[in-house]
Structures are given as structure tokens and as C-alpha cells.
Scaffold this motif. Structure first.
Motif, PDB file in Angstrom:
ATOM      1  N   UNK A 157      -4.399 -19.138 -16.484  1.00  0.00           N
ATOM      2  CA  UNK A 157      -3.009 -19.258 -16.918  1.00  0.00           C
ATOM      3  C   UNK A 157      -2.519 -20.696 -16.934  1.00  0.00           C
ATOM      4  N   UNK A 158      -2.830 -21.463 -15.861  1.00  0.00           N
ATOM      5  CA  UNK A 158      -2.341 -22.845 -15.837  1.00  0.00           C
ATOM      6  C   UNK A 158      -3.324 -23.808 -16.509  1.00  0.00           C
TER       7      UNK A 158
ATOM      8  N   UNK B  71      -5.082   2.659 -24.586  1.00  0.00           N
ATOM      9  CA  UNK B  71      -5.718   1.733 -23.644  1.00  0.00           C
ATOM     10  C   UNK B  71      -4.789   0.572 -23.323  1.00  0.00           C
ATOM     11  N   UNK B  72      -4.980   0.038 -22.129  1.00  0.00           N
ATOM     12  CA  UNK B  72      -4.228  -1.125 -21.656  1.00  0.00           C
ATOM     13  C   UNK B  72      -2.720  -0.951 -21.871  1.00  0.00           C
ATOM     14  N   UNK B 260     -10.665  -7.824 -18.177  1.00  0.00           N
ATOM     15  CA  UNK B 260      -9.606  -7.875 -19.187  1.00  0.00           C
ATOM     16  C   UNK B 260      -8.534  -8.891 -18.822  1.00  0.00           C
ATOM     17  N   UNK B 261      -8.954  -9.914 -18.072  1.00  0.00           N
ATOM     18  CA  UNK B 261      -7.965 -10.835 -17.509  1.00  0.00           C
ATOM     19  C   UNK B 261      -7.230 -11.600 -18.618  1.00  0.00           C
ATOM     20  N   UNK B 262      -7.884 -11.797 -19.773  1.00  0.00           N
ATOM     21  CA  UNK B 262      -7.206 -12.517 -20.855  1.00  0.00           C
ATOM     22  C   UNK B 262      -6.223 -11.605 -21.581  1.00  0.00           C
ATOM     23  N   UNK B 263      -6.561 -10.295 -21.610  1.00  0.00           N
ATOM     24  CA  UNK B 263      -5.709  -9.357 -22.348  1.00  0.00           C
ATOM     25  C   UNK B 263      -4.555  -8.858 -21.479  1.00  0.00           C
ATOM     26  N   UNK B 264      -4.865  -8.518 -20.240  1.00  0.00           N
ATOM     27  CA  UNK B 264      -3.842  -7.881 -19.420  1.00  0.00           C
ATOM     28  C   UNK B 264      -4.059  -8.193 -17.944  1.00  0.00           C
TER      29      UNK B 264
END
Lengths: 313, 618
Positions: A157-158, B71-72, B260-264
Motif C-alpha cells: 500500500x505505501x 466472489x470477493x 488476493x492482497x492486491x484485489x481485496x
């Protein structure tokens, strides 16, 4: 002194042998059809037999163990069943990455935890309360969760750090520092909170000893009492705490390296475990035991240097 | 990372519970429920346990039911916490994950208890070869990082939560083993176990009755810690994708969120929160129980001064008032020339309820140069507290609750002060006031040579060179009657005998030529034969150096032997004061008479056996 070291090394070797036997038996006696595992479900019975003979799996367990042991003594830990890369090669490229991280984290933990722990023991008051609360929080959040939070917030994020590592053996120093900062911080948080609290109790225990009162009665200053006498007597307890942390860290770093995609022991261990790549698993266990033995030997030597009673016996 | 479970703080103090297990347990429980953090922890754990137990009822969906069309998704009325990348309901998976996590933690702790407790009991109770073998096994188990072992187990047996938790239980069982063994060893030799054995109870009932009550609370603390570690390590394995993929667990959910850290990135929150909340509650519970136990000990320790103060304040008897009035009068005539003057001193310890328990109350006396003053009283009479007030070495929690202390005319405790003036005393200590402790061995730092511990104060206090200080130290050592000073100089404290160590401490006390020496029971910890030598030594040195000495003792024989004047203390108060000869001949206070009466010396031998014993004691 020499005999002390030799004795320790001797008992270390016994542990190493014992663990190697236990691990070998555990791995090879219980892993069902290894050949099918490697070749997949499509393999014919003939192919399986050939593979088993190739791996030496048709021989009795103890024969296989002694064959492993004689090779291991010559520095040959076998090869991966899947990539065919010699296990010693994989270890040699990965150990530097992992150990750089572990040792950096350990040095920082030792310094920071000692400073905070001593401050809490001497000043009490708010420093002490912060250390107590910090220890509870540090104990509550598993290290890999901290790693996940760090990578999500600071890297993804940062954008302050790379989310996945950019290091390889020839990478510039800068890349190493950037890639390792977050995992080392993740290792630090748990280590410092736990370590500071235990060093605090070790120092308080020493401060309450009779000889401290007598030193005060002799007109020795508080600072000299603290840094020369109390810290020295509290050091063995602190060293034990730190050595236990280091041993625990060998496990924790596996998860963190997977999170940060660092090319250390972690990803190797995870892949080998998931595939039941037994020679690699065996090699990883051996490396771990050796590190543990070396750490314990160092702690013993330091304790001997710090405590004359141990030195004599 | 959190794998090392701290056992040091958990070793039960010998003899704390045990005698009456149920009473101790109920008071620990009572104190636990008074601790808000303890209650919070219990409520959280109960809440999670209930949610887990009723997961089937509470969860709106099956743990693996996937709605691929959704989903998500963000939280809505159907999926109150949203859905993951396969369209599975997060709230439902969280509940099923709680069940699996708690059960696996329980399994792990159960296995560890089932192995560690009996092994510790046997090793502690019977010792011998079993103990040696178990210790060896323990040292191997403890030498391996848990996660690496679990990876090996996983490689051997495939993905199973239960197998890995049983393995981890075995691996962590040394925590219980050590705890139980230490507790049993401390209990084993205690009298009541012998008594129970004599009265014909079998070994088994001895163990059941006494030892379980000792280890119960520490085992609960340890279990809380181990359950937390088990949850962390189990989730770690699942996070790595090495768990059972068909099961919903917090570790799998975290791993799924991380993919899925980039999406959600929100997906990371609930599993992290659930893990940290559960482990945190376990940590808090363990701490609360430990605090409850430690408070119990503290109250027990403090009971002594409390009792004393209670009797001290329960209305002074006529003799006490007479004696203290007499003492005040003695101090007030000719003030300036006294080396030490203590006026109406009171020392107390603040209690949890805000009150102050007095351990020294309205004590006045003085000491002159060249004089030996004895302070006599039984243990707990406040005599040592009085001595430490003069030295300024009271524990941090102590408060001066009244009176004043002057050293050579200067206030070290001014009237109205509630602590000792450390600025002033730190300049006097070592230089003009010195101290001979009671227990010689524990009062030397084991990590430094005797020479170092003699030389350094001289270098610091007198500002002389190390070489000069070394010469003086050698001379001092031979002055206190040590035959081979250079050998002792180079020795570490553990290499000399108790009597020798006490001579070293006396040498240290006189090394900077003080005006006042405070000796706190200087012979109590020594052999009878050495006692006389040490007393002779103190007398000789005092005569030669002309210093003032305050000798704290419970033994009127020592007072008669050595002192010029004596102060008798009881329950924190001064009972009687005067020249030794007068008090020996004509003790006014019944307590003094009792103390004198309890002396062996001068008693009529009752039988030959007693007479022989008395001679041996002298």
C-alpha cells in the motif's frame, strides 16, 4: 577449556546422530508409495519398481540409513527427487540468505531487548508498563501475521519496500537491504517484546540479590553496579532467552521467507515438504540441528566466560 | 518465533500451596475474578468456545460452500462479512475455523500434559535413571525448532491437523515435564510427605494428595501459553499451504487473503483478528492466573510485618512507654557529639489498600565513636530495618514514616522526610559508614575475584591507585587473620569457605577506614567455632581503629561478649535501652528477661546430655 569444547562438540555429535536416525526412520518408514508420489498416478507398476530400485527404496531401512550416513560424512546429502539438484548445493545457495537475516535480527534483538529490559527493570514506572503491555501484544500476534501486515501496509500500500524480494547471489547491497528490512522487522517485533520482558525479570532478580546491597554499602556507584555486576550476572539468563529465540526463529523465518519470496531456506523447505522430497527434508533438518548445536556451544562458551564457577567445573 | 515457552516464571515457590490445596485454589480463583483483565480473557475465550461449539447452528453456510457468482464480495445481509475469492462465506468459515483451531490447540495441550505430567511426576519422585534418560530426551526435543519438526512430520505423514498437533504436543511436553519435576522435587523432601509416608499412605496417594495441588495452577498457566503457541504454529503451517485443504481454518483464510492482497486486502483482517484475539486472551489468562498466585505469595510475605504492626499499634504497654521515654531522654542530652543519633524513627511499607504497615515505630538511640551498641531482638523485631535506615539501604518500597537520623551532626533523614537522603548517604557509604552482612556467600559477587571486590571500593572511595589499593588489600586480608592473603586475593568467592568469606567482608568493611560499622548478624550464618573467631576479630578491630559499631543480633550472648550498650527491640518498638552490664544484671522489661532466659550460657545443666550439648555449642 579445550576439553570443555571437545566434550560439548561430542555431545552435539551424539544429538546430531540421534536426530538423523529418528528423522530418517520417521521419513522413510511412513511415507507410503514414494515412487508413485514422484511419477504421478499414470505410472505403470514396472516404472514404479524401476524408480524404487533407482532410489534404493527396495533395500532394508537400516541399509539405506547407513548408505545415507556414509555419503553424508563425505559431504554428500543426496539429490532432490524432483529437481535432481544436489541437496548440499541448494543448502549452500540458500543458507547465506537465511543466516544473514537471522543473525541481523538476532544482533538487533539482543541490543534493543537488553536496553529496554534494563530500562524497565531500573526505572520501573511507565517504561515498565510499556514493556509488560508490549510483551502481551507481541505474544498475541504470531510472527507471520506481523509479516503479512507489514508487507500489506508498508510494501503493497505505501510502496516503501519491495513486496517480493529482488535479491539473488549477485544482487547489489542495496537490494539486499531493501528486501530484508521488512522480514527482519517482523522477526524483531516478537523477539524484542518477549526478550525485553525476560531480560527485565532477570535484571530485577539480580538487583534484589544481597551482594548488590553490599556493593552499595561499599560506596560503589549505581551505574557501575548495574553495568559491571548486575548485567554480568543477569547475562546467562539473557543468553538462554536469546538462544531459545534464535532456535525458534529458524522455524519462523521459513514462513517469513515464503511471505516475502526470499530465496532462503523457507521456500525450499515448504516445497520439499509439500512434495515429500525426502533427501531435501533430511538436509534441512540436518542444517537446523547443526545451527542449534553451534548456537548452544557458543552460549555455553559465553556463559563460561561470564561465570567463573562454570569455567572451573 | 513464539515457540519458546517461558517456564522460569512458572516454577511454583516451594511450600506455597500444597498444605491446603482447596483453600489456595479458591483464593487464587477469587483473585482471578477480581482482575478485570482476567475476566476479559475468560469472557473472550468462553465466547469463542461457544461460537465454535455451535458453528453448525450459527454458520449460515457450509464451510466449503462456494457461490462462484459472488466472489470477493463486500459484507451484505446474506454474507455478513463478505465472501472470499471462491465465493465462500467468510463468517461461516471463521466459525468452522474457530472450532478446528480450538480443538487442535486442546489436542496439542492434552497430548503434552498426558506425556509431560506423568513423566515429570516419575522423574521428580523417583529420580534415578528415569530422570537421567528423560532429561536427555528433553534436551533433544528442546533443541529443535517446532516448525521444522512439523514440516518433517508433514513430509512423512501428509497433511493432517491432528497428526501435526499430536506431534507438537509431544514436542512441547518438556514444558510440563520440567514444571512438574521441579515442583515434585521441592515437595518431595518436605516434612509432610515424610509424615504421610510414615502414617502409612501409599506413594500414589501421596502424589495425588499433595503434589497435584502444587502443580495445578502452574499447569493451567502453562496450558494457556501452549495453546497459544499451538494455534500460532498450526495456523502458520496452514498459511504455508501445508494443512488439509478441505478444512476451513484461520491459517488457510489468511493465506487466501494474502493471495488476493492486491484485489481485496480486507480479507486479511478477520483471520488475523481471530488469531490474535484468541492467543491474546490465552496470554492474558495466563498472566492473570500468575498474578493471582503471586499476589497470594506477596500477601503471605507481608503478613509478618502486618502482624508486627498490628501488635505494635495495639496500645503500648506501660513498660514500652517508660522505656522509650527513657531512650529519648538519653538521646537528648548532649546531642552534637554523637556519631549517629536516631530520633523517634518510624519505617513502614505502603500496602495495596493504601495503609502503611509500620515495621519500626518510634525508635530512638545513639552511638558514639569507639562504642559498640548492640541492637537485640527476635527476627521481625525491626532491628535490621533500623540498621538499613542508617545505611540508607532500605528496599525501594520502604517509607520513613517519622523521626530523623543524624550522622555526625548532619541529617541523613531530616524530620518530615519520607525517604532517606541518598545524595548525602551515597557520599558517606563506604567512606564513613560501612556494613558487614549476615550471609557471607551471597554478599560477594560470584563473578569477580575477592581481590577485585576489595580493591575497587578503595579506588573509588579513597581515590588511590590500583597498585596501592592492592597492597592495602593484602595487608587487610592478613589483618583479618587470613593465612595466605595472595591466594585468597586471587580466589573467586565460591572457592573460599563461609568463615573466610566473612573475614573478607569484614576486611572490606574496614578498608576505607570508616567511622561507623554496621554489622547485621555477622556470625549467624557461620559455624559455631568460626563465630567466636569472627567476634574476636570485630572486637580487636574496633579497639584498634576506635570506630563506632552497631551490632544487630538476636543473641544476647554476643551482646554480653562484645557490646558497651544495648537496645532491645520487639515488634518494631524499642523496649529497653542501657549499658550492657546493667541490663544483664537487672533487666526491667519482661521481654528482655525472656530473651535473657532463653540464653544457654549460665544455665544450670539439667542432664548430662544437655551439658554436653552446651559445651559443644560453645
Amino acid at each position: 577449556m579445550i576439553t570443555f569444547i571437545l566434550k560439548r562438540l561430542g555431545s552435539g555429535l551424539v544429538v546430531l546422530l540421534t536426530v538423523s536416525v529418528l528423522t530418517f526412520v520417521l521419513l522413510y518408514a511412513s511415507s507410503g508409495s514414494i515412487a508413485r508420489n514422484i511419477l504421478g498416478d499414470q505410472a505403470t507398476p514396472e516404472q514404479l519398481l524401476v524408480k524404487e530400485a533407482e532410489l534404493g527404496l527396495d533395500q532394508p531401512l537400516f541399509v539405506r540409513y547407513f548408505s545415507w550416513l556414509t555419503h553424508a560424512l563425505r559431504g554428500d546429502l543426496g539429490a532432490s527427487w524432483f529437481s535432481s539438484e544436489p541437496v548440499t548445493n541448494s543448502l549452500a545457495t540458500r543458507i547465506p540468505v537465511t543466516m544473514t537475516m537471522v543473525i541481523t535480527a538476532m544482533i538487533l534483538i539482543a541490543v534493543i531487548a537488553t536496553l529496554i529490559g534494563v530500562a524497565a527493570a531500573v526505572k520501573r514506572g511507565w517504561v515498565d508498563r510499556v514493556v509488560q503491555v508490549g510483551a502481551i501484544i507481541g505474544d498475541s500476534i504470531p510472527g507471520f501475521v506481523i509479516g503479512v501486515i507489514l508487507v500489506t501496509v508498508l510494501a503493497i500500500q505505501a510502496g516503501l519496500f519491495p513486496a517480493t524480494s529482488t535479491i539473488s547471489p549477485g544482487a547489489p547491497l542495496n537490494a539486499w537491504v531493501m528486501s530484508m528490512t521488512l522480514p527482519v522487522i517482523a522477526l524483531l517485533i516478537n523477539g524484542v517484546t518477549g526478550g525485553a520482558q525476560q531480560i527485565r525479570s532477570a535484571v530485577i532478580k539480580q538487583l534484589e540479590r544481597d551482594y548488590v546491597r553490599t556493593l552499595r554499602s561499599r560506596g560503589i556507584g549505581e551505574r557501575e553496579i548495574l553495568f559491571k555486576h548486575v548485567l554480568r550476572s543477569a547475562a546467562p539468563a539473557g543468553l538462554t532467552v536469546l538462544s531459545l529465540q534464535l532456535i525458534g526463529m529458524l522455524g519462523g523465518v521459513v514462513i517469513l521467507e515464503s511471505i516475502f519470496a526470499l530465496p532462503g531456506m523457507g521456500p525450499l523447505a515448504v516445497t520439499a515438504t509439500a512434495q515429500s522430497d525426502l533427501p531435501v527434508v533430511m538436509g534441512i533438518v540436518m542444517y537446523t540441528v547443526v545451527v542449534v548445536i553451534v548456537v548452544n556451544l557458543l552460549v555455553d562458551l559465553l556463559n563460561g566466560w561470564l561465570n567463573p564457577k562454570v569455567r572451573v567445573s | 518465533m513464539t515457540e519458546s515457552v517461558n517456564t522460569s516464571a512458572l516454577t511454583p515457590a516451594p511450600g506455597t500451596p500444597g498444605q491446603s490445596g482447596t483453600v489456595v485454589r479458591s483464593t487464587v480463583l477469587k483473585r482471578l475474578f477480581k482482575n478485570p483483565l482476567g475476566i476479559v480473557a475468560i469472557v473472550i475465550l468462553l465466547g469463542i468456545a461457544l461460537l465454535a461449539a455451535f458453528a453448525d447452528v450459527l454458520a449460515p453456510f457450509e464451510e466449503n460452500y462456494a457461490n462462484i457468482a459472488k466472489t470477493l464480495a463486500s459484507p451484505d445481509s446474506v454474507n455478513i462479512l463478505g465472501t472470499d475469492s471462491a465465493g465462500r462465506d467468510i463468517w461461516s468459515r471463521l466459525l468452522f475455523g474457530a472450532r478446528l483451531t480450538l480443538l487442535s490447540a486442546l489436542l496439542c495441550a492434552g497430548v503434552a500434559v498426558a506425556i509431560g505430567l506423568p513423566a515429570g511426576l516419575i522423574a521428580g519422585y523417583y529420580a534415578g535413571r528415569f530422570e537421567a534418560v528423560s532429561n536427555w530426551v528433553v534436551s533433544i526435543l528442546m533443541s529443535l525448532p517446532g516448525l521444522i519438526v512439523l514440516l518433517t512430520i508433514r513430509a512423512a505423514f501428509g497433511p493432517s491437523v491432528w497428526v501435526s498437533m499430536i506431534a507438537f504436543g509431544v514436542l512441547i511436553s518438556p514444558a510440563y515435564f520440567r514444571l512438574t519435576r521441579t515442583a515434585v522435587q521441592s515437595v518431595r523432601n518436605e516434612l509432610y510427605v515424610d509424615a504421610a509416608r510414615v502414617s502409612g499412605l501409599s506413594d500414589r496417594s501421596i502424589i495425588v494428595r499433595h503434589i497435584f495441588s502444587v502443580v495445578r495452577a502452574p499447569v493451567i498457566i502453562q496450558t494457556a501459553a501452549i495453546a497459544g503457541v499451538a494455534i500460532a504454529i498450526q495456523s502458520g503451517l496452514e498459511f504455508l499451504g501445508l494443512g488439509d485443504p478441505s478444512k476451513a481454518t484461520w491459517g488457510v483464510m489468511l493465506s487466501e487473503g494474502f493471495k488476493n492482497v492486491y484485489l481485496k486486502p480486507e480479507l486479511l483482517f478477520w483471520p488475523s483478528f481471530a488469531m490474535s484475539l484468541t492467543i491474546g486472551a490465552l496470554v492474558l489468562l495466563g498472566n492473570a492466573i500468575r498474578d493471582a498466585m503471586e499476589d497470594g505469595e506477596k500477601i503471605k510475605h507481608r503478613k509478618k510485618p502486618a502482624d508486627k504492626a498490628a501488635t505494635a499499634t495495639s496500645g503500648p504497654s506501660p513498660t514500652v512507654t517508660r522505656a522509650s521515654r527513657k531512650a529519648v531522654a538519653a538521646v537528648e542530652s548532649g546531642t552534637e557529639h554523637h556519631l549517629v543519633k536516631v530520633t523517634n524513627l518510624g519505617v513502614g511499607y505502603p500496602q495495596a489498600d493504601g495503609s502503611i504497615k509500620k515495621v519500626v515505630d518510634d525508635v530512638s538511640f545513639h552511638v558514639d565513636r569507639g562504642e559498640i551498641l548492640g541492637i537485640v531482638g527476635e527476627s521481625g523485631s525491626g532491628k535490621s530495618q533500623t540498621a538499613f535506615s542508617i545505611l540508607g539501604l532500605l528496599p525501594d518500597t520502604a517509607r520513613i514514616v517519622g523521626g530523623a537520623i543524624q550522622f555526625d551532626g548532619d541529617y541523613t533523614v531530616a524530620p518530615g522526610d519520607d525517604t532517606v537522603n541518598q545524595d548525602r548517604l551515597s557520599k558517606l557509604r563506604g567512606k564513613r559508614i560501612s556494613y558487614i552482612p549476615q550471609e557471607p556467600m551471597s554478599n560477594l559477587d560470584p563473578a569477580f575475584t575477592i581481590g577485585y571486590q576489595l580493591v575497587t571500593p578503595m579506588v573509588r572511595v579513597l581515590g588511590i591507585s590500583k597498585a596501592e589499593a592492592t597492597n592495602r588489600a593484602m595487608k587487610l586480608l592478613s589483618d583479618v587473620g587470613i593465612t595466605y592473603p595472595d591466594r585468597t586475593f586471587k580466589a573467586y568467592p565460591h572457592e573460599v569457605s563461609g568463615g573466610m568469606a566473612q573475614r573478607v567482608l569484614i576486611a572490606g568493611a574496614i578498608s576505607c577506614e570508616p567511622d561507623l560499622i554496621i554489622a547485621d548478624e555477622p556470625t549467624t550464618a557461620l559455624d559455631v567455632t568460626v563465630q567466636a573467631d569472627v567476634l574476636d576479630l570485630i572486637r580487636d578491630l574496633q579497639k584498634r581503629l576506635g570506630v563506632g559499631v552497631i551490632l544487630v543480633t538476636h543473641n544476647f550472648g554476643v551482646v554480653a561478649d562484645l557490646c558497651d550498650r544495648v537496645v532491645v527491640m520487639q515488634n518494631g518498638r524499642l523496649v529497653e535501652e542501657g549499658p550492657v552490664r546493667e541490663i544483664l544484671r537487672n533487666p526491667a522489661d519482661p521481654y528482655t528477661q525472656k530473651l535473657l532466659g532463653s540464653m544457654l550460657e549460665g544455665k544450670e545443666p539439667m542432664t548430662m546430655l544437655v551439658a554436653a550439648g552446651t559445651e559443644a555449642a560453645q
